[in-house]
Design an enzyme around this catalytic site. Structure first.
Site, PDB file in Angstrom:
ATOM      1  N   THR A 168      41.850  36.229  46.527  1.00 16.03           N
ATOM      2  CA  THR A 168      42.820  34.783  46.306  1.00 16.03           C
ATOM      3  C   THR A 168      44.058  35.067  45.423  1.00 16.03           C
ATOM      4  O   THR A 168      44.782  36.290  44.774  1.00 16.03           O
ATOM      5  CB  THR A 168      42.100  34.926  44.853  1.00 16.03           C
ATOM      6  N   SER A 220      34.696  50.440  50.760  1.00 13.26           N
ATOM      7  CA  SER A 220      33.927  51.526  51.768  1.00 13.26           C
ATOM      8  C   SER A 220      33.469  52.895  50.382  1.00 13.26           C
ATOM      9  O   SER A 220      34.385  52.931  49.542  1.00 13.26           O
ATOM     10  CB  SER A 220      34.540  52.114  52.789  1.00 13.26           C
TER      11      SER A 220
END
Lengths: 412, 412
Positions: B197, B412
């Site tokens: 966003t 990750s």
């Protein structure tokens, strides 16, 4: 880095009676490199093509279109193709057109044809003048090499930054006769770094009248080369050519005939194989991704959504990382431009894993299941829209560090 | 990596009378991080917004739109905004809507408002449930912090992977009175890795009637936040909000008045500054690129071409490499989808360097001139179409190794 891309074997590539190929090392951009290919066709052959929609379409593309149209109108057949790598002859204005025409005239003189019976193709650097003298100087060497069992050399001669040659063959039995189809392709981005362009050539020994071949080339392109994307960039030189040498007459005389359907299935299948090879050799690719959008109201909206997913750098980097960051896929679906899409009915699958159910996370979805699929080298994204019965498939690859390296460092 | 992005200084950010801001560390996704922001508005304030066109628009966006529409219909003013980072509350279905409404209700209860007087915003991970209890638990802390001179903390509280807070102020004199305008924004991709966003909030102390503010917010968005692209991905949560606190009455009573024009110019200028800050902080950005397309038949076709250039991974990697591989720009213009574009009339400039003339390489163009411009950190690409008098500008950044690292490695 190529993903499960088989190395073609010369003996597996079936010769097409009525079509000879010969290459040269013309030194167009680099020395000691196969960079010029000539194809000579029998006088019975028919040829059809589809070309880039890029408004900056290259000079050879403009000449190809004009010569194909002339052949269609006059019935004087196309008898030769000439393809150079190392220079795209694009963004080159009037001088570029003159160079493309001069190439055709030179080959025509050597083969005893008219200039209009030759189709020219170029792939390579944009905005630089074609070294037409080197192209012309290489033609005799290519002509001396002309033979039917030369497809692997041909595949190598059209490579630019491809890591492997791309070629395939298949046969189909029609009315008890064996029809052979062999093709080659090149490209490792929809546009290569500077060495632009996707090229595809598929030839069959079947006899196919011009209007039927015109139909088939569009049908095959729409289901193969028009379904792939690496980076969303459309080259100035993209060309897909279908050649029917005319040696085997199997009564392909109507697009409604069973003979046409058999031939079309084989041509489309081979074209898909060649198109997928381009994706498998995509710049920096580590994953081969099939995106299937089903239950759409129209094929167009399914393609829009599939391409929106396939072009998203965020989706592509997530696949590179084997990270099941699957909200990115939903976001890409959402901005695909299907204005009345009701996302609350949408379902998303990653191979056999049901990820999103009715527009939200499937309560049964477990991250470890997504993770398992993401680690594979071949992955299918499946979207069900619950709006109708149309569907579309797009093939793409991931976006890796190597994509940036290849494209940032290529000319340096 | 941010490109010439100034660090905002708290004392330079002008308070807006009638608007208080307070933040909390609510531990929504990570601890010890400003992740919750509350804005409280005077009862005279008017509020207008534009939101993502993504069909997967997030639950808070749906609630915002409904509450703004209700305020417009009933005249009951919006009195508070609540913004959380760490979770986008997108792809969350009915439960997501319930959580957004519950957030509004909780803040309304604490401030003595109705639920419909609160606008909720979220930015962060898609497809995961909003931890609404943590949001609610953080509200009292944010309310205790409410004050007018709190804009820098507010800018920090809405950051996700932004490397710097983004805030700016300006004043404009209208009818002898000083009007202040202050804004904050966040975002480092049109969609952030997972932390999605772009958000922008601009507030002025001017009094602006609702219909005029509705007009101005669209005008400002079209010339600022709708002119930027980092990776072409449109978030599920993008929001741009314009607040007029109503403290200073300068007769902005018609969009044709000189007062409106003065205010609009200042609001648009500030919005552009905030929008450009997002690009300057683009993921992995090393170059700030302005793309201006001139002499078009329509603004739409100019925007199409500008975005086609701005989205091209090949153009963006060439800029990263400082490689004047400018045929890529021509290719991107060519596939922009302007079907009747006559490329033989087109001219291309890189800052002051005339690269392509009438669709081909400018004979006077020298690679070292292109190279000189490409090495700069701020570059303008200028395209002249010779088709009319419309123009459009888009701001973007380059595509670097770090873009891939940030987006591949984030979760990750």
């Amino acid at each position: 880095m190529a993903v499960n891309l088989p190395l073609p074997v010369a003996s597996n590539l079936k010769p097409i009676t009525g079509l000879e190929l010969g290459y040269a090392q013309a030194g167009i951009r680099k020395t000691n490199r196969k960079d010029l290919l000539v194809m000579r066709l029998d006088h019975n052959a028919t040829v059809a093509g589809v070309f880039t929609t890029n408004r900056f379409c290259a000079a050879p593309v403009q000449v190809c279109k004009a010569h194909l149209e002339l052949a269609r109108q006059t019935g004087t057949p196309i008898r030769a193709l000439v393809i150079n790598t190392g220079n795209a002859n694009a963004g080159t204005g009037e001088a570029g057109l003159a160079n493309a025409n001069e190439t055709c005239a030179a080959l025509a003189a050597l083969l005893g044809l008219t200039q209009q019976q030759v189709l020219p193709f170029s792939t390579g650097v944009i905005l630089e003048p074609l070294p037409v003298d080197r192209v012309k100087a290489g033609l005799p060497q290519a002509i001396a090499d002309l033979k039917t069992d030369n497809w692997l050399n041909a595949a190598e001669a059209i490579m630019t930054t491809d890591t492997q040659p791309k070629a395939a063959s298949r046969t189909v039995s029609i009315n008890g006769k064996t029809v052979s189809i062999t093709g080659i392709s090149k490209g490792a981005g929809m546009i290569k770094p500077n060495m632009a362009t996707m090229l595809g050539y598929v030839a069959t020994d079947a006899k196919v009248p011009q209007p039927i071949l015109d139909h088939l080339v569009k049908q095959a392109a729409d289901k193969s080369f028009n379904c792939i994307t690496i980076d969303g960039d459309t080259s100035t030189n993209d060309s897909f050519i279908l050649i029917a040498s005319g040696a085997v007459d199997v009564n392909v005389n109507s697009i409604d005939s069973p003979e046409y359907k058999l031939l079309a299935e084989a041509v489309i299948g081979l074209s898909q194989e060649l198109a997928q090879m381009i994706v498998r050799d995509g710049e920096g690719a580590t994953k081969f991704i099939t995106i299937t959008v089903e239950e759409g109201a129209t094929i167009e909206e399914c393609r829009k959504i599939a391409y929106s997913i396939g072009h998203s750098p965020l989706v592509k980097t997530a696949f590179f990382a084997s990270d099941p960051n699957l909200g990115r896929i939903l976001a890409a679906i959402g901005y695909a431009g299907v204005d009345d899409l009701d996302v609350s009915r949408l379902n998303l699958y990653l191979d056999d894993v049901w990820v999103a159910k009715n527009g939200g996370r499937n309560p049964d979805y477990r991250e470890e299941d997504g993770q398992r699929v993401m680690k594979q080298s071949e992955i299918t994204i499946r979207v069900r829209l619950a709006r109708g019965s149309a569907s579309a498939t797009v093939w793409t690859c991931d976006l890796s560090h190597d994509y940036v390296s290849i494209n940032a460092d290529y000319r340096s």
